[in-house]
Scaffold this active site. Structure first.
Site, PDB file in Angstrom:
ATOM      1  N   HIS A  72      29.434  -2.395  98.907  1.00  0.00           N
ATOM      2  CA  HIS A  72      28.596  -3.606  98.879  1.00  0.00           C
ATOM      3  C   HIS A  72      29.076  -4.662  97.886  1.00  0.00           C
ATOM      4  O   HIS A  72      28.778  -5.836  98.044  1.00  0.00           O
ATOM      5  CB  HIS A  72      27.120  -3.255  98.634  1.00  0.00           C
ATOM      6  CG  HIS A  72      26.773  -2.956  97.213  1.00  0.00           C
ATOM      7  ND1 HIS A  72      26.855  -1.695  96.678  1.00  0.00           N
ATOM      8  CD2 HIS A  72      26.356  -3.766  96.208  1.00  0.00           C
ATOM      9  CE1 HIS A  72      26.494  -1.734  95.403  1.00  0.00           C
ATOM     10  NE2 HIS A  72      26.187  -2.977  95.083  1.00  0.00           N
ATOM     11  N   GLU A  76      32.655  -9.292  96.824  1.00  0.00           N
ATOM     12  CA  GLU A  76      32.323 -10.208  95.747  1.00  0.00           C
ATOM     13  C   GLU A  76      33.175  -9.975  94.496  1.00  0.00           C
ATOM     14  O   GLU A  76      33.549 -10.926  93.823  1.00  0.00           O
ATOM     15  CB  GLU A  76      30.840 -10.069  95.405  1.00  0.00           C
ATOM     16  CG  GLU A  76      30.241 -11.391  95.015  1.00  0.00           C
ATOM     17  CD  GLU A  76      28.780 -11.250  94.646  1.00  0.00           C
ATOM     18  OE1 GLU A  76      28.251 -12.182  94.068  1.00  0.00           O
ATOM     19  OE2 GLU A  76      28.192 -10.189  94.931  1.00  0.00           O
ATOM     20  N   ASP A  77      33.458  -8.736  94.195  1.00  0.00           N
ATOM     21  CA  ASP A  77      34.076  -8.436  92.904  1.00  0.00           C
ATOM     22  C   ASP A  77      35.535  -7.991  92.969  1.00  0.00           C
ATOM     23  O   ASP A  77      36.122  -7.662  91.947  1.00  0.00           O
ATOM     24  CB  ASP A  77      33.255  -7.344  92.183  1.00  0.00           C
ATOM     25  CG  ASP A  77      31.866  -7.849  91.830  1.00  0.00           C
ATOM     26  OD1 ASP A  77      31.688  -9.079  91.804  1.00  0.00           O
ATOM     27  OD2 ASP A  77      30.983  -7.016  91.599  1.00  0.00           O
TER      28      ASP A  77
HETATM   29 MN    MN Z   1      25.838  -4.062  93.202  1.00  0.00          MN
END
Ligand code: MN
Length: 729
Positions: A72, A76-77
């Site tokens: 998840h 994003e990371d």
């Molecule tokens: Mn998270």
């Protein structure tokens, strides 16, 4: 046992055919992508992913959700792109991950329930911008949820682990996240019916937001733990013995309430933490629904039930789907709360929406078409029509916090409505037409206004009139999203029809000005090419857009006849105004979009002019009003005959102060057959009185007569028609 093997063991136990290979791959992929990253707690980042997945497995989620859960934070990371992910894991999983990252928008502060209506919020530009951002955030969240509810379940699992490790963040950030959790995520968990996650999120947020109160309750609960546990065991054994003696086989257990709900009980009821036994709810689980009521009968036959504490949520499930029988009985001088339900109902109470996926691999994508989750679709539908950020937040809150009331129809049927529901909500819940034609209501036999708040147990009867129709103020009266969206749709349709009519007239008028025959050109190929070129689906779309003021008629005509010289722009208003025979009529069927301008408050009989606003209908101004802008093409004649309808108008009377003055003025007004809505008195100096009245008049003629009558009262110096502050004439 390595984490991954533990996961696989647990998944296979509830879903033997799950695609375990896919999970192995996603697990290794996420582990690789997050390699070297650390959390604030100094744990490897991947631990967070594993913990998120742990929760999803406890909820018995399908394998796609679990794979998306382990990945998840990857988009994003890490450097991984959505395209890479889609190539490896397919669109469905990638969309889930994208959905989760979309709602990760950072926000500063969240508005709280009840605080959102405060208009002073909006005065501050910063607050306004923040409200807009928050509204956008909410909207994204709801849209993501409507796209696939599993996105929110991953987000809840993610938030749960973040809350469990909140202590490693800076205090300011802790407060922010805890507040958001309490304001949004716990209610979402509740709305989705997942009691397990909702309770833990609430307790964790409570711990950070009110640490002292939290520790106090923790201390009190722990203090007599042994005594309480023994008591719980004995009581559960007693209840199941009594049931067994009547051949009802049941599993009985007692669970202490969670800290935050104890806190809320103490705050709401102002009760002290006196009796620890009040904090335990006993649950009786039976095999089938047919056994629930006999079990209740046995319990009520053995112990004395407390009046007013019995609730039947089996026949009347809560909005989030919760089912159970609730009662409170007196056992050995103690009040004992007992909940009776089937094992299946219990599963659903604990896992809520997640219970829906159990053993149903691959099905969940269509979840929003399911009857039970219709509110999600309804909510999103509703949101699409709301532009104002405050309204948006209110709408979402109304849907997330559905305190329920139960009311009766005249036929004796029970109806569950959202909290603070009014007769309008009731009418729309029964039938859209009943809502549209609603003019009043009788509650328990007594006439009530539409804004009356319904209480549980009320019997409601709707009064209708075939000529009645919704008004804009109904949006403030109706509280449920169903009623509000029906009203909004009706108003939008009306507005569209009105804009269509205005657009047609403006276009015809412009044709006449250019010496073109509208009859011929309204159906011409040139016009068709033009609306096609402007990107409209049909002529109606173009006309509506013109009516809304979004497309200019000059532009349309210039496109239709590109070589023609542009007609000289004329400066004076009178010439540009659409001819009288094209006037819009006030009091006609379409006056839903006609508004009397507040700046000059004209009256029937005065020279007035309509100003076509951008998307907000037509406002009617006095011909000389300074507020009417410099856009002559937006002006339109308004036909406003004097009818029975009255309009509130303010007048100010200056007079030599004397006894009986007020009485004489009131008599003069009354003799003119004009109603006084409001009157207030004052004085300008020791000798001059100044009285203000709001009177209801049908038009300027009647107003003149009233002013004349007042002027003739002895001592009156002058009478002024008072306009709102700042208006110019
Ligand atoms: Mn998270």
């Amino acid at each position: 046992m390595p984490k991954l093997e533990e996961f696989i063991r647990d998944i296979v136990a509830y879903n033997p055919t799950a695609n375990i290979e896919l999970l192995r791959e996603a697990y290794r992929f996420a582990q690789y992508q997050h390699a070297g990253q650390r959390r604030k707690s100094n744990d490897p980042y991947f631990v967070h992913c594993e913990e998120t997945v742990r929760t999803l497995i406890d909820l018995h989620m399908d394998i796609e959700t679990i794979c998306a859960g382990i990945m998840h934070d990857v988009l994003e990371d890490t450097k991984c792109s959505p395209e890479d992910m889609e190539a490896k894991f397919g669109r469905s999983i990638t969309n889930l991950v994208l959905g989760v990252s979309k709602i990760n928008t950072k926000i500063n502060e969240l508005p709280f329930r009840g605080a959102t209506q405060a208009p002073q919020h909006m005065q501050d530009e910063n607050a306004r911008r923040r409200a807009l951002r928050q509204a956008e955030h909410y909207r994204n969240m709801m849209l993501a949820m409507a796209g696939d509810v599993r996105v929110i379940l991953i987000k809840l699992a993610d938030r749960l682990h973040n809350m469990r490790t909140l202590e490693y963040l800076k205090p300011a950030r802790q407060q922010e996240i805890a507040r958001e959790t309490l304001a949004i995520f716990a209610p979402l968990g509740h709305r989705l019916g997942i009691a397990k996650i909702k309770s833990e999120l609430e307790d964790l947020a409570f711990k950070f937001l009110e640490p002292e109160k939290y520790r106090e309750i923790q201390r009190l609960v722990n203090e007599r733990r042994e005594e309480r546990e023994e008591y719980t065991r004995n009581m559960a054994a007693l209840i199941s013995e009594v049931l067994a003696s009547e051949s009802i086989e049941a599993e009985v257990f007692g669970r202490p309430k969670h800290f935050y709900s104890i806190h809320q009980k103490m705050e709401q009821k102002g009760t002290a933490f006196e009796d620890i036994y009040d904090l335990i709810a006993f649950r009786v689980l039976v095999a089938t629904e047919d056994e629930c009521y006999p079990a209740l009968g046995v319990i009520h036959g053995t112990w004395v039930p407390i009046p007013g504490r019995f609730r039947d949520f089996i026949n009347l499930p809560k909005i989030n789907g919760y089912q159970s029988l609730h009662t409170t009985v007196q056992i050995k001088k103690r009040r004992i709360e007992i909940q009776i339900r089937t094992r299946e109902m219990h599963q659903r109470a604990e896992y809520g929406i997640a219970a829906h996926w159990r053993y149903k691999e691959g099905i969940p994508r269509a979840v929003t078409s399911d009857e039970q989750f219709q509110w999600i679709r309804q909510m999103v539908e509703n949101l699409q029509e709301v532009q104002d950020p405050h309204q948006l937040v209110e709408c979402i809150e109304a849907d997330l916090f559905p305190d329920e009331v139960y009311v009766f129809t005249p036929q004796g049927d029970l109806l569950a409505l959202g909290g603070e529901a009014t007769p309008l909500d009731f009418a729309y819940a029964i039938h859209t037409d009943l809502g549209h034609r609603c003019v009043g209501a009788r509650v328990n036999g007594t006439f009530v206004p539409l804004r009356h708040t319904l209480q549980t147990g009320d019997q409601v009867e709707i009064l209708t009139d075939s000529n009645a129709k919704p008004g804009r103020d109904w949006l403030r009266i109706a509280k449920t999203s169903r009623a509000r969206s029906k009203i909004r749709r009706w108003l939008n349709d009306q507005e569209r029809a009105q804009n269509h009519e205005i657009g047609g007239r403006l276009l015809e008028h412009e044709m006449l000005k250019r010496r073109l025959n509208p009859r011929q050109h309204m159906k011409s190929e040139e016009l068709q090419h033009t609306w096609e070129r402007l990107g409209f689906d049909d002529l109606d779309g173009l006309l509506v857009s013109i009516g809304q003021g979004k497309t200019s008629v000059q532009h349309v005509l210039n496109l239709m006849f590109p070589r023609e010289e542009e007609v000289k722009k004329e400066e004076t208003r009178e010439v540009e105004v659409v001819p009288q025979r094209h006037a819009i009529s006030i009091g006609g069927i379409n006056d839903a979009v006609l508004r009397i301008a507040n700046c000059c408050k004209p009256l029937p009989g005065e020279s007035v002019i309509g100003f076509i606003t951008r998307g907000r209908g037509i406002s009617v101004h006095h011909m000389n009003c300074a507020r009417v802008g410099n856009e002559p093409e937006r002006l339109i004649h308004v036909d406003w005959p004097v009818t029975e309808t009255t309009y509130p108008t303010q007048i100010t009377v200056y007079a030599d102060d004397r006894k009986q003055l007020l009485g004489d003025i009131a008599t003069a007004i009354g003799k003119s057959e004009v109603n006084i809505l409001k009157g207030e008195g004052g004085s300008v100096d020791p000798f001059t009185a100044c009285h203000r009245f709001t009177v209801e008049v049908t038009g300027i003629e009647q107003l003149r007569r009233v002013i004349g009558a007042i002027s003739r009262v002895r001592g009156v110096q002058r009478v002024e028609r008072r306009l709102p502050k700042g208006a110019k004439r």
